[in-house]
Design a protein around this motif. Structure first.
Motif: not given
Length: 323
Positions: A193-197, A135-137, A84-88, A60-61
């Motif tokens: 998955d939803h948060q990544l989208q 900051y943006i996140l 990714t769900p684990h790291i950016i 998932k990326v």
């Protein structure tokens, strides 16, 4: 994993249209020509780095390239973002060749062909991008997630000196190994998955390409430009219209649609709207009827009053910006 194509920046597109036409007598020609070389090298470097992303082991990326985001106080430019769900991961690309070292003041030094050039520490640039993205996140309510900044040198002749000790600074080939190690050592799930989208949707909506108008910014007048149809192969020779085609006197290339690139250059530098008179000037033609035939394939904008008929050239720009 789906990777976004690397696109040319608006400035690079305008520079490619402008430099072959700008007279060398213009006071900013040398500066703009150097900038073209730098921007083109950066673009090629980003494209070359993208190849190594294929070896990142993540199911998932999301991948975004060329992001320009407004942070806490100013804009920040991110060459590549891999979430990714684990790291950016945010990746700053430096397409430099030769030996790259770091001096005692933290500056980076490029040594190539007996010349030495000092440039800003790209690790510091990547760290600033990390803080701005964090900051943006947080500002948009996303959970905290590890953000790892990477500096990558994709040129095949680059050599990193031992004075560069940061593990986040590497040659391009090391990027997938580094990211895979980070993912293997950090399996905590921060985003579903939803948060990544939603993250991808947010970043795309916040992206603001830099507005560029080289003609205005450098006070370039119409008389500073060489007009005509440039050979698509030579790109420095103006073609002649003969027997329903364009012919290059240097390489003898013949192309009946070579004027398309000339008109595309016009859209990048001025406007997607043009009339017959302006097109004659830009294409280096004197014949109204010939210019009318060349423009007739484009949609007509209905004139109002005594305004000259105008044509919409926007369809010329519906091409892959990564070409």
């Amino acid at each position: 994993m789906n990777y976004q194509f690397v696109e040319k920046s608006n400035r690079l597109i305008q520079l490619e249209a402008l430099i072959p036409r700008l007279k060398q007598s213009h006071p900013n020609f040398h500066e703009l020509n150097i900038q073209l070389g730098k921007d083109l090298a950066g673009y090629v470097g980003e494209k070359n780095l993208r190849y190594y992303f294929e070896f990142i082991q993540a199911k998932k990326v999301i991948h975004l390239s060329g992001l320009r985001l407004h942070g806490s106080t100013y804009y920040t430019q991110i060459d590549h973002l891999i979430a990714t769900p684990h790291i950016i991961f945010i990746i700053e690309v430096k397409n430099r060749k030769g030996i790259i070292a770091q001096n005692q003041h933290g500056q980076y030094v490029q040594q190539y062909q007996q010349t030495s050039v000092t440039f800003d520490n790209p690790k510091h640039q990547a760290d600033i991008q990390k803080r701005q993205l964090d900051y943006i996140l947080r500002h948009h309510g996303f959970p905290c997630i590890p953000i790892i900044p990477i500096v990558a040198f994709p040129h095949n002749s680059v050599q990193l000196d031992v004075s560069i000790t940061s593990k986040e600074v590497m040659v391009a080939q090391e990027v997938p190994f580094f990211t895979n190690d980070c993912l293997a050592n950090n399996r905590q799930l921060y985003y579903n998955d939803h948060q990544l989208q939603q993250l991808e949707k947010l970043l795309r909506s916040l992206h603001q390409p830099r507005e560029v108008d080289l003609i205005k910014d450098y006070n370039i007048k119409l008389e500073d430009l060489n007009t005509g149809v440039l050979c698509p192969l030579c790109r420095n020779i103006f073609m002649q219209r003969q027997y329903a085609t364009w012919t290059c006197s240097k390489c003898e290339n013949s192309d009946p649609t070579a004027h398309h690139q000339a008109l595309r250059d016009y859209t990048h530098l001025f406007s997607p709207i043009i009339n017959n008179r302006t097109a004659r000037w830009w294409l280096g033609l004197s014949c109204y009827s010939l210019t009318y035939r060349l423009l007739s394939e484009f949609p007509v904008i209905k004139p109002s009053g005594r305004k000259a008929v105008q044509y919409n050239l926007s369809s010329l720009n519906k091409i892959d910006k990564s070409s």
